[in-house]
Design a protein around this motif. Structure first.
Motif, PDB file in Angstrom:
ATOM      1  N   ARG A 159       0.855  -1.187   0.000  1.00 47.92           N
ATOM      2  CA  ARG A 159       0.000   0.000   0.000  1.00 47.92           C
ATOM      3  C   ARG A 159       0.895   1.242   0.000  1.00 47.92           C
ATOM      4  N   PRO A 160       0.345   2.397  -0.347  1.00 52.74           N
ATOM      5  CA  PRO A 160       1.163   3.621  -0.273  1.00 52.74           C
ATOM      6  C   PRO A 160       1.660   3.873   1.147  1.00 52.74           C
ATOM      7  N   GLY A 161       2.869   4.402   1.266  1.00 50.16           N
ATOM      8  CA  GLY A 161       3.387   4.817   2.566  1.00 50.16           C
ATOM      9  C   GLY A 161       4.173   3.772   3.320  1.00 50.16           C
ATOM     10  N   ILE A 162       4.293   2.550   2.777  1.00 57.10           N
ATOM     11  CA  ILE A 162       5.043   1.499   3.489  1.00 57.10           C
ATOM     12  C   ILE A 162       6.036   0.785   2.573  1.00 57.10           C
ATOM     13  N   ALA A 163       6.532   1.502   1.552  1.00 53.24           N
ATOM     14  CA  ALA A 163       7.453   0.877   0.590  1.00 53.24           C
ATOM     15  C   ALA A 163       8.694   0.276   1.259  1.00 53.24           C
ATOM     16  N   PRO A 164       9.369   0.979   2.186  1.00 55.24           N
ATOM     17  CA  PRO A 164      10.558   0.374   2.804  1.00 55.24           C
ATOM     18  C   PRO A 164      10.231  -0.892   3.592  1.00 55.24           C
ATOM     19  N   TYR A 165       9.113  -0.883   4.322  1.00 52.48           N
ATOM     20  CA  TYR A 165       8.684  -2.075   5.056  1.00 52.48           C
ATOM     21  C   TYR A 165       8.458  -3.234   4.082  1.00 52.48           C
ATOM     22  N   ALA A 166       7.735  -2.954   2.997  1.00 49.49           N
ATOM     23  CA  ALA A 166       7.462  -4.002   2.007  1.00 49.49           C
ATOM     24  C   ALA A 166       8.757  -4.518   1.384  1.00 49.49           C
ATOM     25  N   ALA A 167       9.720  -3.618   1.172  1.00 47.33           N
ATOM     26  CA  ALA A 167      11.018  -4.029   0.619  1.00 47.33           C
ATOM     27  C   ALA A 167      11.709  -5.006   1.557  1.00 47.33           C
ATOM     28  N   THR A 168      11.654  -4.740   2.868  1.00 45.14           N
ATOM     29  CA  THR A 168      12.297  -5.656   3.824  1.00 45.14           C
ATOM     30  C   THR A 168      11.582  -6.998   3.856  1.00 45.14           C
ATOM     31  N   LYS A 169      10.265  -6.983   3.778  1.00 49.19           N
ATOM     32  CA  LYS A 169       9.509  -8.229   3.885  1.00 49.19           C
ATOM     33  C   LYS A 169       9.576  -9.040   2.584  1.00 49.19           C
ATOM     34  N   GLY A 170       9.676  -8.352   1.451  1.00 46.75           N
ATOM     35  CA  GLY A 170       9.895  -9.059   0.187  1.00 46.75           C
ATOM     36  C   GLY A 170      11.267  -9.707   0.167  1.00 46.75           C
ATOM     37  N   ALA A 171      12.250  -8.993   0.674  1.00 50.37           N
ATOM     38  CA  ALA A 171      13.610  -9.545   0.749  1.00 50.37           C
ATOM     39  C   ALA A 171      13.671 -10.711   1.727  1.00 50.37           C
ATOM     40  N   LEU A 172      12.910 -10.625   2.819  1.00 49.58           N
ATOM     41  CA  LEU A 172      12.892 -11.714   3.798  1.00 49.58           C
ATOM     42  C   LEU A 172      12.324 -12.988   3.170  1.00 49.58           C
ATOM     43  N   LYS A 173      11.347 -12.827   2.283  1.00 50.46           N
ATOM     44  CA  LYS A 173      10.815 -13.992   1.551  1.00 50.46           C
ATOM     45  C   LYS A 173      11.938 -14.662   0.749  1.00 50.46           C
ATOM     46  N   MET A 174      12.751 -13.872   0.072  1.00 53.96           N
ATOM     47  CA  MET A 174      13.832 -14.440  -0.743  1.00 53.96           C
ATOM     48  C   MET A 174      14.979 -14.961   0.119  1.00 53.96           C
ATOM     49  N   LEU A 175      15.229 -14.326   1.266  1.00 56.65           N
ATOM     50  CA  LEU A 175      16.227 -14.851   2.198  1.00 56.65           C
ATOM     51  C   LEU A 175      15.782 -16.227   2.699  1.00 56.65           C
ATOM     52  N   THR A 176      14.481 -16.376   2.926  1.00 60.71           N
ATOM     53  CA  THR A 176      13.910 -17.667   3.351  1.00 60.71           C
ATOM     54  C   THR A 176      14.208 -18.741   2.310  1.00 60.71           C
ATOM     55  N   LYS A 177      13.988 -18.415   1.045  1.00 60.29           N
ATOM     56  CA  LYS A 177      14.259 -19.376  -0.029  1.00 60.29           C
ATOM     57  C   LYS A 177      15.757 -19.682  -0.131  1.00 60.29           C
ATOM     58  N   GLY A 178      16.595 -18.647   0.059  1.00 57.81           N
ATOM     59  CA  GLY A 178      18.042 -18.844   0.013  1.00 57.81           C
ATOM     60  C   GLY A 178      18.556 -19.717   1.144  1.00 57.81           C
ATOM     61  N   MET A 179      18.013 -19.500   2.339  1.00 58.95           N
ATOM     62  CA  MET A 179      18.381 -20.341   3.489  1.00 58.95           C
ATOM     63  C   MET A 179      17.958 -21.786   3.243  1.00 58.95           C
ATOM     64  N   CYS A 180      16.785 -21.955   2.647  1.00 56.97           N
ATOM     65  CA  CYS A 180      16.292 -23.289   2.284  1.00 56.97           C
ATOM     66  C   CYS A 180      17.285 -23.972   1.347  1.00 56.97           C
TER      67      CYS A 180
END
Length: 253
Positions: free
Chosen positions: A151-172
């Motif tokens: 949503r508008p106003g939370i781009a940095p938060y979304a960036a961290t959580k999108g990256a956390l999804k990919m970190l999860t896959k990388g750790m896997c």
């Protein structure tokens, strides 16, 4: 009779950011399932109060800063020596800062990145050293609805959580061969102390209920079943996934 695939009694679990809200609810669920639970945070007094609320006599606390590598290393070593080898890690520590990107400061960008993403890297890496040696372990990263949509106003938060999804896959990918499963849990809009201003905002709350097929805000206890599943032998062949617990919100327009 409870199915043995879901039996995690006797396991040792560390939950970061466990002093309140989602972290405390997940810690309570793990304690109720028979785990030895270690609550982490930066405020020792708050952790002690939280620990006193949990059932059983196998609840411990550990104070360390999840964004500081040397603090994490010392904290994990302390837990494994004092409580026992970690079987389960829940990377829950996180924060939200709302502002349009044009008004978002450099300092706040680095702060939210460190708290939401770097922390999971540091604590995950340290916990996985022992897990990979022992040949088993479960790591659950608390992602978000915003790992997928924003949503508008939370781009940095979304960036961290999108990256956390990919970190999860990388750790896997890295730790799967050593018997460690790494998954994410993606809460939708959950009513907590921290989301109270949004819950009280009549217009926003109406939007959440209208936008969610389940027709309501989530409760912290709605997240417990997902964590217990991902922490259990039932999920031994589940890895690199994000389980969205959002009342269906990610599935509809």
């Amino acid at each position: 009779m409870n199915h043995p695939l879901f039996d995690i009694s006797g396991r040792t679990a560390l939950v970061t950011g466990a002093g309140r809200g989602i972290g405390l609810a997940l810690a309570r669920g793990l304690a109720e399932a028979g785990c030895t639970v270690v609550l982490n945070g930066r405020d020792g007094e708050r952790l002690e109060r939280a620990a006193a609320e949990l059932p059983g006599d196998r609840v411990h606390t550990v104070v360390f800063d999840v964004t500081d590598g040397s603090s994490v290393e010392a904290g994990i070593a302390d837990v494994e020596q004092r409580v026992g080898p970690l079987d389960i890690l829940v990377n829950n520590a996180g924060m939200q800062l709302r502002a349009p990107i044009l008004e978002f400061t450099d300092a706040d960008w680095h702060r939210i990145l460190d708290t939401n993403l770097t922390s999971a890297f540091l604590v995950g890496r340290e916990a996985a050293r022992g897990m990979t040696e022992r040949g088993h372990g479960k790591i659950i990263n608390i992602c978000s609805l915003q790992s997928e949509v924003v949503r508008p106003g939370i781009a940095p938060y979304a960036a961290t959580k999108g990256a956390l999804k990919m970190l999860t896959k990388g750790m896997c990918a890295d730790w799967g061969p050593y018997g460690v499963q790494v998954n994410g849990l993606g809460p939708g809009y959950i009513e907590t102390e921290l989301t109270q201003p949004l819950v009280r905002d009549a217009e926003f709350s109406a939007w959440v209920r209208r936008r969610t097929p389940a027709g309501r805000w989530g409760r912290t206890e709605d997240l417990v079943g997902g964590v217990l599943f991902l922490a259990s032998p039932a999920a031994d062949f589940v890895s690199g996934q994000v389980l969205y617990v959002d009342g269906g919100m990610t599935s509809v327009l």
